[in-house]
Design an enzyme around this catalytic site. Sequence first.
Site, PDB file in Angstrom:
ATOM      1  N   VAL A  54      36.662   2.371  34.490  1.00  0.00           N
ATOM      2  CA  VAL A  54      36.355   3.513  33.580  1.00  0.00           C
ATOM      3  C   VAL A  54      34.999   3.803  33.075  1.00  0.00           C
ATOM      4  CG1 VAL A  54      37.284   4.675  31.436  1.00  0.00           C
ATOM      5  CG2 VAL A  54      38.771   3.162  33.061  1.00  0.00           C
ATOM      6  N   GLU A  55      34.475   2.581  32.543  1.00  0.00           N
ATOM      7  CA  GLU A  55      33.109   2.563  31.826  1.00  0.00           C
ATOM      8  C   GLU A  55      32.010   2.888  32.942  1.00  0.00           C
ATOM      9  OE1 GLU A  55      32.343   2.626  28.702  1.00  0.00           O
ATOM     10  OE2 GLU A  55      34.476   2.403  27.966  1.00  0.00           O
TER      11      GLU A  55
END
Length: 599
Positions: free
Chosen positions: A82-83
């Site tokens: 996600v990051e």
Amino acid sequence: MRRIASSGDQPLSPEDQRVRDLWGDGVTPARLRAAVDDLRFQLGQSDRFRGGLIRAGAWETHIAETLANLGLPAELAVLPHVESSFNPSAYSKVGAAGLWQFMRSTGRRYMRIDGAVDDRLDPFRSTEAAAQLLAFNYRVLGTWPLAITAYNHGTAGVRRAKETLGTDDIVRIVRSYSSRTFGFASRNFYVSFLAALDIDRNPDKYFGPLPKETKGYRLRLPADGSHWSGQLLAQQLSPAEMFTGQRAPPHYRVQRGDTLAALADRYGVPIESLAELNHLRTSAHLRPGRVLTVPEATTITLASATPPPSATPVSPAPAAAPPAAAAPPPAAAPARPVSPAQPAPAPPTPPAVAAATAPVAAIRTSASAGSIARQPVIVTASAPPAAVAPPSPGGAVSPEVAVQESAEDAKAIEEVVVASTRPHAGSTLQPLSAAQAEAQGPALGPAADTEQSADPFDYSVAQDETIHVAAEETLGHYADWLGVTSARLRELNHLKFRSPVLIGQRIKLDFSRVTREVFETLRHEYHRELQAAYFAGHRIVGTEIRIARAGDSGWTLSQRRPQLPLWLLQQYNPDLDLTVLRPGTQIVMPRVEEVGSGG
């Protein structure tokens, strides 16, 4: 959605019926049509996620070990999808960096980040830091959905949402909590995590068989058969380029009349960069005597075969750093499995030993229950980058055995000039535009709405114009920020002369001179600078549990450990009254160490 809204009494397909049932019995066709405008999608995510799954192979073993050693759920290992899409050199447009996308201020709590070293770009060190931050969020917030959301939105923001609605149910918070800073990114961060978790657990379903990268590094050296050693490599450096230890970043002591703009002009950097480097606003007034970190030019000369007529600026091919030494394992954070049938109780004070790692079902269902140097880096070469010569036994360069770089190597060596405001991170530079940031930045989750922060305290003013006293605050601070006298505040709060304010005490404020917004900004800036100054020389390496004895207080505990400030102890125990501790109370004690600049 349009088809379902216009279906009337006609039977729906199984998939349409499934979507229709998600809305419940009371939904109207008008509401379904309005929902069309709320749907979002983004192209290109499949390719990014596929690349992240391949890159993840290089780090997944270390991430799994780090989470297990802290007693954290193994499912947290998918957060880098996600990051950063598992890109250890990724930068976001808000300044987050590395595999785990740490902001500088938050990263300094657990890593060394200064003008010489940026541990955010070390996948091993940043993984250990991310595990500590997630454990901290869980201690403060009590559930993993909230702890994961806080990784994006900040611990204080999620704690405020929890207290405002009186619930730790992530579904209610996502659907009902209203805040200027709780925007699309924060509201959707947890479901982005769940999506990444599903794809990571079932990669063949979405992509088919994928090759995984393995952990290891390649170091390119001239192929002349010599036995390379650190001593031979050092012979290629001039005496002026060799140091016994890592030099500390240069500093400047503010003189009377200095301004941030004038100093930025003197050192040839944008005022925004100098302000960010020192955690200041661009409009900040500089007090004489304050020490600022300033940029410094560094020149690196590459060994070459034959000096050409002029030097050519180049950027070296990417070289990965060796794994960082593992920090001592911190005290484990409890990982409480929560079943849907039994909602989670309010989190108790964490025990000294972690519970078993929470399974994936616990995370899914508990809801319903900088840089190597921020300075000019001028890299010069005295030969074309296509040829690199090995040393002869006497240290002299031997042109006859120069090795021709491969096409891949030549492509990696690009002619660039590293600007003073752009940290160097392997072969990746900090983006200068939103488009570049989006190309290099987070792969799945939307851009952050607020700056990541681990400080759990809310520095805003209540509706009745009162605040709770935080550590390191005095009536004098409040008077300065409000533009009134301390006597006025004593009168307003019926305080005797010289009687101190206590941590947690509620204080009434006078906003006749400044607005609440101005006061909140000054208060937050005070704590931000206080914490930045501390974490410039210290980092958190773990926690331990202490049982309070008769006579213990937050003050006495912090005095026994000179490196542990009271405000940090309060952050790790935000729900405890540290003025008087009852015997037997469990206190979480952060373990800190000094961050040296040498060696």
